[in-house]
Design an enzyme around this catalytic site. Structure first.
Site, short mmCIF file in Angstrom:
data_model
loop_
_atom_site.label_atom_id
_atom_site.label_comp_id
_atom_site.label_asym_id
_atom_site.label_seq_id
_atom_site.Cartn_x
_atom_site.Cartn_y
_atom_site.Cartn_z
N CYS A 2 0.92 -1.30 -0.05
CA CYS A 2 -0.05 -0.01 -0.03
C CYS A 2 1.01 1.23 -0.09
O CYS A 2 1.98 1.07 0.35
CB CYS A 2 -0.86 0.02 1.32
SG CYS A 2 -1.85 -1.74 1.66
N ARG A 28 1.74 1.80 -5.68
CA ARG A 28 1.67 1.02 -4.81
C ARG A 28 0.37 0.10 -4.34
O ARG A 28 0.47 -0.78 -3.30
CB ARG A 28 2.55 1.31 -3.33
CG ARG A 28 3.90 1.70 -3.78
CD ARG A 28 4.39 2.30 -2.62
NE ARG A 28 4.74 1.41 -1.59
CZ ARG A 28 5.92 1.04 -1.13
NH1 ARG A 28 7.07 1.46 -1.56
NH2 ARG A 28 5.97 -0.14 -0.26
N TRP A 74 -3.79 -1.84 -1.39
CA TRP A 74 -3.53 -2.90 -2.06
C TRP A 74 -4.25 -3.90 -1.06
O TRP A 74 -3.53 -4.36 -0.04
CB TRP A 74 -2.25 -3.47 -2.69
CG TRP A 74 -2.08 -4.55 -3.57
CD1 TRP A 74 -2.21 -4.56 -4.76
CD2 TRP A 74 -1.82 -5.94 -3.17
NE1 TRP A 74 -2.12 -6.09 -5.17
CE2 TRP A 74 -1.76 -6.78 -4.09
CE3 TRP A 74 -1.64 -6.41 -1.77
CZ2 TRP A 74 -1.66 -8.08 -3.91
CZ3 TRP A 74 -1.47 -7.71 -1.63
CH2 TRP A 74 -1.38 -8.71 -2.75
N ASN A 100 0.73 -0.19 6.27
CA ASN A 100 1.05 -0.97 5.19
C ASN A 100 1.75 -2.09 5.81
O ASN A 100 2.51 -2.23 6.69
CB ASN A 100 2.04 -0.25 4.24
CG ASN A 100 2.74 -1.27 3.14
OD1 ASN A 100 2.02 -2.21 2.81
ND2 ASN A 100 3.91 -0.83 2.90
N GLY A 101 1.09 -3.34 5.47
CA GLY A 101 1.86 -4.66 6.11
C GLY A 101 0.73 -5.41 6.69
O GLY A 101 -0.33 -5.59 6.12
N GLU A 487 10.61 -13.78 -19.31
CA GLU A 487 10.31 -12.46 -19.05
C GLU A 487 9.23 -11.68 -20.04
O GLU A 487 8.27 -11.22 -19.70
CB GLU A 487 11.63 -11.56 -19.19
CG GLU A 487 11.40 -10.08 -19.12
CD GLU A 487 10.76 -9.73 -17.67
OE1 GLU A 487 10.50 -10.41 -16.65
OE2 GLU A 487 10.20 -8.49 -17.66
N LYS A 491 5.48 -10.51 -18.81
CA LYS A 491 4.97 -8.78 -19.18
C LYS A 491 3.65 -8.96 -19.76
O LYS A 491 3.07 -8.31 -19.62
CB LYS A 491 5.96 -8.17 -20.34
CG LYS A 491 7.16 -7.67 -19.71
CD LYS A 491 6.98 -6.38 -18.74
CE LYS A 491 7.10 -6.95 -17.49
NZ LYS A 491 8.27 -7.19 -16.64
N GLU A 494 0.77 -10.00 -17.38
CA GLU A 494 0.63 -8.99 -16.21
C GLU A 494 -0.19 -7.73 -16.67
O GLU A 494 -0.84 -7.29 -16.11
CB GLU A 494 1.93 -8.71 -15.34
CG GLU A 494 2.81 -7.95 -16.15
CD GLU A 494 3.99 -7.57 -15.30
OE1 GLU A 494 3.90 -7.65 -13.83
OE2 GLU A 494 5.02 -7.52 -15.44
N HIS A 510 7.60 -32.10 -24.50
CA HIS A 510 7.47 -32.78 -23.29
C HIS A 510 6.08 -32.34 -22.33
O HIS A 510 5.84 -32.68 -21.28
CB HIS A 510 8.68 -32.59 -22.20
CG HIS A 510 9.62 -33.13 -22.62
ND1 HIS A 510 10.21 -34.30 -22.65
CD2 HIS A 510 11.08 -32.40 -23.36
CE1 HIS A 510 11.58 -34.51 -23.14
NE2 HIS A 510 11.88 -33.35 -23.66
N LYS A 609 3.41 -1.92 -7.41
CA LYS A 609 4.73 -2.01 -7.36
C LYS A 609 5.19 -2.19 -6.01
O LYS A 609 4.42 -2.06 -5.16
CB LYS A 609 4.99 -0.58 -7.87
CG LYS A 609 6.44 -0.59 -8.24
CD LYS A 609 6.60 -0.63 -9.68
CE LYS A 609 7.95 -0.58 -9.99
NZ LYS A 609 8.23 -1.21 -11.39
#
Ligand code: F6R
Length: 614
Positions: A2, A28, A74, A100-101, A487, A491, A494, A510, A609
């Site tokens: 957050c 955030r 968040w 936050n936490g 990567e 990208k 997300e 496989h 983030k």
């Protein structure tokens, strides 16, 4: 995750300044937001579900005051509703708290509160509301209905904090005490600053342009923030003074500056990131600023997400250039494992320097006696301060939630570490350093040429069409192009919400081949030599099953077009640097596919983030 922002002693424009701070920290968390202004007559609370703009619409007529706290959320406890948005208050509206936490003993605390007070009623499902209840209770125990003085406030705050387990950064205002904000930090970032007012924030980028110097308070610190000072104590209750640090980034670095999104801005900043990351560190015959004083028997890399993919690139470099074996772990897996290796160097990689799992992994390694080196972007971050030594990637603030320019810096950081280890192992000779240095000097210009090329624009236009109405996509690489495939898939998924997977080409038969159907887009990240031929083989195999192949190849590769529906070429560079160039195309492809699907690329759903909770 957050975002927290607070101000004390801001007599004019408090509300608009709080909103300005919040907008800088919105990356955030953006599922709800709120602010609380403390005035002599009481606490004034406004909260709204959804992005910050929703809150902006309801704070227009809010009166200023002397002190306020603000939050973008968040969600960890309870869905993203207005009731669960911060700040949270006690039933009597005596205190308001942003957090936050995670308060880990939430269940027990809730039970104790319910048993202690028959009229306890909780309005939200959050753990933060409990903090407000506990603090109000403790203030009441100190001074009843009277306005608490400093001593009473601090005693109540200390006793409250003693009751919380877990990770938190907290800020709280108390009715009648508009001159102070209560602050506390425990395994979650919180930064204080003084200028025309007292400032607090969960993130330095929020303070850029508002203050010059900041105070990074330590885990366990708690106390009072005022307009012109702070009174801090450590976890033992001893008074502490924390040193200030001058902010290195300027305001423009954290603004859009004419770009439609931060992600596009940051993709285009990569040539500059490349230059500044290498500046003064790599030259024809020398390598400076990478502090490794011994030759380890093993390197253990820990990181999450995009930084983990950069770690996979670093492993290639380290094993090839130094011959030292290297293991790459997700930090969350590593932290609960038992790292081994008598002379291992533990290398953390993190853009924010605040990722909870990476930090915990590094601390676990230190407890077992391993030296730690971290590749970070935010020089003043917790990981940077915790690590035995650091290598900063100098990428400037990365605001887009999807990491782009940081990846380029992290991969380069990995290359510098590998070169240093190669020198320590006597495997990298001066001639090789000179060759890599020459290629690296030319690289940013080549990347600029790529970013400006009409070939790229046309190729992306054709490639993005192949993603219309597709729900699944695959990225294939081999060897050093395999991390880029991972990567590229990350990208795409997300920011566009298309399900995407990266595979090593050799793995295709496989299992994953079963998922290829008519029209499935498959992005092939080319490589060179024998590996390139193997990738062409993979391209043929998926095409034979109906896939539409997009090949990212190097200029002059005549054969690529025979194996793909769309070929996008990139300038040829040194073999070790080539994957970084390929990755830029993957970033832009993900970006445009997401834009085509009307996705908010800077604020992808469910993400934020800087993952500061486990
Ligand atoms: C993906 C992304 C994340 C981060 C990860 C680690 O685009 O941004 O996967 O890479 O959360 O973050 P840092 O590098 O800050 O430790």
């Amino acid at each position: 995750m957050c975002g927290i922002f607070g101000l004390v002693g801001q007599e004019k424009g408090l509300v608009s300044k709080l909103m300005a701070g919040l907008s800088k920290v919105e990356y955030r968390g953006y599922d709800s937001a709120g602010i609380c202004i403390s005035r002599p007559e009481g606490l004034d609370l406004k909260r709204a579900e959804g992005i910050l703009d929703n809150l902006k619409q309801i704070v227009g007529d809010m009166e200023d005051g002397y002190c306020g706290i603000a939050h973008t959320r968040w969600a960890t406890h309870g869905p993203p509703t207005e009731e669960n948005a911060h700040p949270h208050c006690d039933p009597q509206f005596r205190v308001a708290v942003v957090h936050n936490g995670i308060i880990e003993n939430e269940v027990q605390l809730r039970q104790i509160l319910i048993e202690a007070t028959s009229n306890t009623c909780f309005k939200s499902e959050t753990d933060t509301e409990l903090v407000a209840h506990v603090l109000a209770q403790e203030v009441d125990a100190e001074c009843g209905d009277a306005i608490p003085d400093d001593e009473q406030l601090l005693a109540a705050w200390r006793r409250s904090l003693d009751r919380f387990d877990g990770s938190f950064s907290l800020a709280a205002v108390v009715k009648g005490r508009e001159d102070v904000i209560l602050v506390a930090r425990s395994f979650s970032p919180l930064i204080l600053a003084l200028n025309d007012a007292g400032y607090l924030a969960s993130d330095v980028s929020c303070l850029i342009g508002m203050v010059k110097d900041v105070f990074f308070i330590e885990d366990g610190d708690w106390g009072l923030l005022r307009k012109d000072g702070m009174e801090l104590f450590d976890s033992e209750g001893e008074p502490v003074v924390r040193e200030s640090t001058t902010l290195q980034w300027n305001e423009e670095d954290a603004e859009l500056g004419g770009w439609p999104t931060f992600m596009l801005k940051e993709i285009n900043e990569q040539p500059g990131v490349f230059r500044s990351c290498l500046q003064g560190r790599l030259s024809r015959d020398a390598l400076r600023g990478v502090k490794i004083s011994f030759k380890p028997d093993l390197v253990r890399i820990i990181a999450c997400g995009t930084a983990f993919h950069a770690g996979l690139m670093a492993r290639h470099y380290i094993e090839e250039l130094s011959g030292i074996p290297c293991i790459v772990d997700h930090a969350h897996e590593f932290r609960y494992g038992t790292p081994s290796g008598p002379k291992a160097l533990v290398l953390g990689i993190s853009q924010s320097g605040e990722t909870a799992d990476t930090l915990a992994g590094l601390m676990a390694a230190q407890e077992r006696g391993y030296p730690t080196l971290s590749i970070v972007n935010v020089e003043s971050s917790t990981i940077a301060r915790q690590s035995d030594s650091i290598l900063t990637i100098r990428a400037g603030p990365e605001i887009g939630v999807a990491s782009t320019k940081a990846f380029t810096g992290q991969v380069l950081g990995g290359l510098l570490v590998a070169l240093r280890l190669g020198r320590l192992s006597n495997k990298v000779r001066s001639e090789e350093l000179a060759v890599i240095n020459n290629a690296a000097r030319r690289f940013p210009n080549a990347m600029e040429r790529l970013l400006a090329s009409s070939q790229l624009e046309k190729g992306l236009k054709r490639a993005r069409r192949l993603f219309h109405n597709q729900d699944h996509a695959f990225f294939l690489g081999r060897n050093s192009s395999y991390p880029i495939a991972l990567e590229g898939a990350l990208k795409l998924k997300e920011i566009s919400y298309i399900h995407a997977e990266g595979y090593a080409g050799g793995e295709l038969k496989h299992g994953p081949l079963a998922l290829i159907v008519d029209g499935t887009p498959v992005v092939v990240i080319s490589s060179d030599g024998i590996i390139q031929q193997k990738l062409f083989g993979n391209a043929r195999e998926v095409a034979a099953r109906g896939a539409r192949v997009i090949m990212i190849a190097v200029e002059g590769d005549e054969e690529a077009s025979a194996h793909a529906d769309v070929v996008i070429t990139v300038p040829k560079t040194h073999r070790l640097l080539q994957p970084i160039m390929h990755n830029v195309v993957c970033q832009l492809l993900a970006y445009h596919v997401a834009i085509d699907r009307d996705c908010d690329v800077d604020r992808p759903r469910n993400l934020a983030k800087s993952v500061t909770v486990e």
